[in-house]
Design an enzyme around this catalytic site. Structure first.
Site, PDB file in Angstrom:
ATOM      1  N   LYS A 281       0.839  -1.199   0.000  1.00  0.00           N
ATOM      2  CA  LYS A 281       0.000   0.000   0.000  1.00  0.00           C
ATOM      3  C   LYS A 281       0.876   1.253   0.000  1.00  0.00           C
ATOM      4  O   LYS A 281       1.842   1.354   0.755  1.00  0.00           O
ATOM      5  CB  LYS A 281      -0.904   0.006   1.237  1.00  0.00           C
ATOM      6  CG  LYS A 281      -2.358  -0.275   0.947  1.00  0.00           C
ATOM      7  CD  LYS A 281      -3.258  -0.018   2.124  1.00  0.00           C
ATOM      8  CE  LYS A 281      -4.721  -0.080   1.707  1.00  0.00           C
ATOM      9  NZ  LYS A 281      -5.648   0.241   2.784  1.00  0.00           N
ATOM     10  N   GLU A 366     -19.516  -6.770   9.522  1.00  0.00           N
ATOM     11  CA  GLU A 366     -20.511  -6.004  10.271  1.00  0.00           C
ATOM     12  C   GLU A 366     -21.612  -6.878  10.859  1.00  0.00           C
ATOM     13  O   GLU A 366     -22.099  -6.621  11.966  1.00  0.00           O
ATOM     14  CB  GLU A 366     -21.131  -4.938   9.363  1.00  0.00           C
ATOM     15  CG  GLU A 366     -20.169  -3.841   8.923  1.00  0.00           C
ATOM     16  CD  GLU A 366     -19.367  -4.180   7.689  1.00  0.00           C
ATOM     17  OE1 GLU A 366     -18.580  -3.333   7.234  1.00  0.00           O
ATOM     18  OE2 GLU A 366     -19.516  -5.311   7.163  1.00  0.00           O
ATOM     19  N   ARG A 394     -25.448  -3.113   6.325  1.00  0.00           N
ATOM     20  CA  ARG A 394     -25.052  -4.484   6.003  1.00  0.00           C
ATOM     21  C   ARG A 394     -25.465  -5.472   7.096  1.00  0.00           C
ATOM     22  O   ARG A 394     -25.448  -6.677   6.888  1.00  0.00           O
ATOM     23  CB  ARG A 394     -23.542  -4.542   5.805  1.00  0.00           C
ATOM     24  CG  ARG A 394     -22.985  -3.444   4.931  1.00  0.00           C
ATOM     25  CD  ARG A 394     -21.535  -3.660   4.599  1.00  0.00           C
ATOM     26  NE  ARG A 394     -21.404  -4.582   3.484  1.00  0.00           N
ATOM     27  CZ  ARG A 394     -20.249  -5.072   3.067  1.00  0.00           C
ATOM     28  NH1 ARG A 394     -19.133  -4.765   3.713  1.00  0.00           N
ATOM     29  NH2 ARG A 394     -20.192  -5.890   2.040  1.00  0.00           N
TER      30      ARG A 394
END
Length: 631
Positions: A281, A366, A394
């Site tokens: 990243k 979630e 979600r």
């Protein structure tokens, strides 16, 4: 001459040789860093997938071949290579390019996504549609390692592996989601990258065999020959192969000499295949590599230092909510916090510093977070889940089935409620008031400012039932704070202004705008009452009912969908009380998905500023006054 400027589609990319790709990647990095430093955006993840993106568009025949980008916030290089280079400077801006894939924007964007974990399931759908329609093309899904903590990803993998259809899943493994990855799957992948697990087993085996008289050396030589076989059995290939995939990797995702031939070969294979690619990243920009969490979704920053260009003097609503939670947790050992891979975004990193053993990061899961909270609450704990509004969607069934039906005291601190600006359609928190208010046992609140927010966090934890407090993205108003948070009386609003002509009944961030609008109405000879409802559920029926009986018309105001939201709740209340002589109107977000753009601009567009409320109130009152004149 710039290579990037000569590429208007993936077809142009094929005119260049792979030896030129490193230069092209540097140009793409430069363009992304230059633009995002000015407008903000998802920097770190995009810098990490540039080589992979170039390789895919070079080897595939897109848009005939389909690339599905899970989450799709890492598709900036994809946009630059697919005809959107000239518009790239508009990314995430009002009426500009989306920061995510968007089918309405380009034929190369195959699936709209802003939530992690959707990619594999969508790709399986693409594969089955291809088979049903007797078509011949390749489907590739690029999924981050953080999304493997999403149950939806695992559900998609199990169907894909069982179907035996041709599908390539590329696992882009950068050891990060938004926050640092957590859990068993992340640890499993990390053992491959570091090699520590395998090396430890190898050395221990050698040590034990070396002690065996006569046969030790011979067995040790045989063991060395079996080393690669053992490695394949112990490391992640086994996980994916048990799901029905052929596994290859891990390979370096930044070296074309590894990436191109491997990718070319796996694209020729039949059946479900998974290629494990390791990337970094933020590659190419030091500050993003050093701090990939902040540069996951950064505000505009100084290119030289990597520091934000602007920093608000006022504290954010997120930090105030979490600081209140810290204060409460010091007094109540039952309080624990749960995050779904969003410690930094929700402000919970501060909670973790004080109570590291009382913060649970469950990864991008979630649904699990909510049911896990239900389990904690059922055993006497007071779990609190700070979560973005868009992500709580979600876990809706878990809120209903695993928390509310049992009346468990789980607190939902709903961050980014309302308009969230540049992330746009998939991230606006437009629906939370509507989808929570009709759930039995649920308490739903929204503060007018940060001082009221601290009292609502305290109230949520104090009520012996499910409770949610919803607050906006961004800086607070800078109002004076009470020294200690207090529990608010359940279902009690406050009358901020008295009036006899019109009542403005507002919730959350719209309250202060309603007060300003009422002051302007007063100057124009229209007497306007203002109610800060505080509670969406239960509503203060006595207060709203008494004011409604005294005025000629009533306007509700909310920064959420008007359909089924707070305004609908007020209308239902008036109906129940038999108050029929007052003309009403609900002001909120319309029945479509709101576009990206600065919060202030969107609030102005949809009439949720003091000016907009003032105008709507004047028009409503004029209708009533006109009827009175006719009568």
């Amino acid at each position: 001459m710039s290579i990037l400027k000569m590429i208007d589609s993936p077809a142009d990319l094929k005119r260049f040789s792979p030896e030129q790709f490193p230069e092209l990647c540097e140009e793409i990095r430069e363009e992304i860093i230059s633009v995002i430093s000015n407008v903000g955006g998802h920097l770190a993840s995009n810098l990490g997938v540039i080589e992979l993106t170039v390789a895919l568009h070079y080897l595939l025949d897109t848009p005939r071949d389909l690339i599905v980008w899970d989450t799709s916030n890492q598709a900036y290089a994809h946009k630059l290579l697919t005809g959107r280079r000239a518009q790239f400077h508009t990314i995430r801006q009002f009426e500009g390019l989306s920061g995510f894939c968007k089918r309405e924007e380009s034929e190369y964007d195959t699936f709209n996504a802003g939530h992690a974990g959707t990619g594999v399931s969508a790709a399986v759908g693409f594969v089955e549609a291809r088979e049903q329609r007797k078509q011949k093309h390749r489907v590739v899904c690029v999924v981050g390692d953080g999304a493997l903590t999403s149950g939806l990803t695992m559900e998609g993998l199990q169907q894909a592996g069982g179907s035996k259809r041709d599908l390539l899943v590329i696992l882009n493994d950068n050891q990060m989601s938004i926050s640092k990855n957590v859990g068993a799957i992340s640890a499993y992948l990390n053992r491959t990258i570091t090699g520590e697990f395998f090396d430890r087993i190898t050395e221990e085996t050698k040590r034990v065999l070396g002690r065996m008289p006569h046969i030790g050396d011979q067995v040790q030589r045989l063991a060395g020959r079996a080393q690669e076989l053992v490695k394949g059995l112990l490391l992640p290939g086994l996980l994916f192969e048990e799901l029905g995939f052929r596994y290859f990797g891990p390979i370096d995702g930044h070296k074309f000499e590894h990436l191109l031939p491997t990718l070319e070969n796996v694209l020729k294979l039949d059946g479900p295949t998974l290629l494990h690619v390791v990337t970094k990243k933020g590659l190419g920009y030091g500050p993003a590599m050093d701090n990939p969490v902040w540069f996951h979704a950064s505000s505009p920053f100084d290119r030289g230092t990597g520091r934000p260009k602007k920093k608000s003097a006022a504290a954010s609503y997120s930090s105030i909510a979490v600081n209140t939670l810290i204060q409460l947790a010091k007094e109540d050992p039952r309080i624990v916090a749960i995050t779904a891979a969003m410690s930094e975004g929700t402000g919970l990193a501060a909670f973790e510093k004080v109570f590291p053993e009382r913060l649970y990061d469950v990864g991008i899961a979630e649904q699990h977070a909510v049911t896990f909270a239900g389990g904690l609450a059922a055993q006497g704990m007071r779990p609190v889940i700070p979560i973005y509004s868009t992500f709580l969607q979600r876990a809706y069934d878990q809120v209903v089935h695993d928390v509310a039906t049992q009346n468990l005291p789980v607190t939902f601190c709903i961050d980014r409620g309302g308009l969230v600006a540049e992330d746009g359609t998939t991230h606006h928190g437009a629906f939370d008031l509507a989808y929570l208010r009709h759930v039995p046992n649920m308490v739903v609140m929204a503060p007018k400012d940060e001082n009221e927010l601290q009292h609502m966090v305290k109230s949520c934890v104090s009520y012996d039932r499910p409770a949610a407090v919803r607050y906006p993205r961004g800086s607070s108003l800078g109002v004076e704070m009470d020294p200690m948070p207090q529990t608010l009386p359940l279902g009690k609003g406050e009358l901020l202004r008295e009036g006899t002509d019109i009542a403005l009944v507002a919730i959350g961030v719209t309250v202060h705008q309603a007060v300003t609008a009422a002051e302007r109405l007063q100057q124009e000879g229209i007497s306007a009452a203002v109610i800060n409802a505080r509670f969406v559920k239960p509503l203060d029926g006595d207060l709203i009912g008494s004011v409604a009986r005294e005025v000629k018309c009533l306007l509700t105001v909310e920064e959420s969908t008007a359909m089924g939201g707070f305004g609908s709740a007020v209308l239902e209340l008036l109906s129940e009380k038999g108050i029929v002589g007052v003309r009403t109107k609900c002001l909120g977000l319309p029945d479509w998905y709101i576009e990206q753009g600065p919060q202030d601009l969107l609030r102005e567009k949809y009439g949720l500023t003091a000016d907009g409320i003032h105008q709507q109130a004047k028009e409503l009152f004029a209708q009533v006054a006109g009827h009175a004149e006719v009568a």
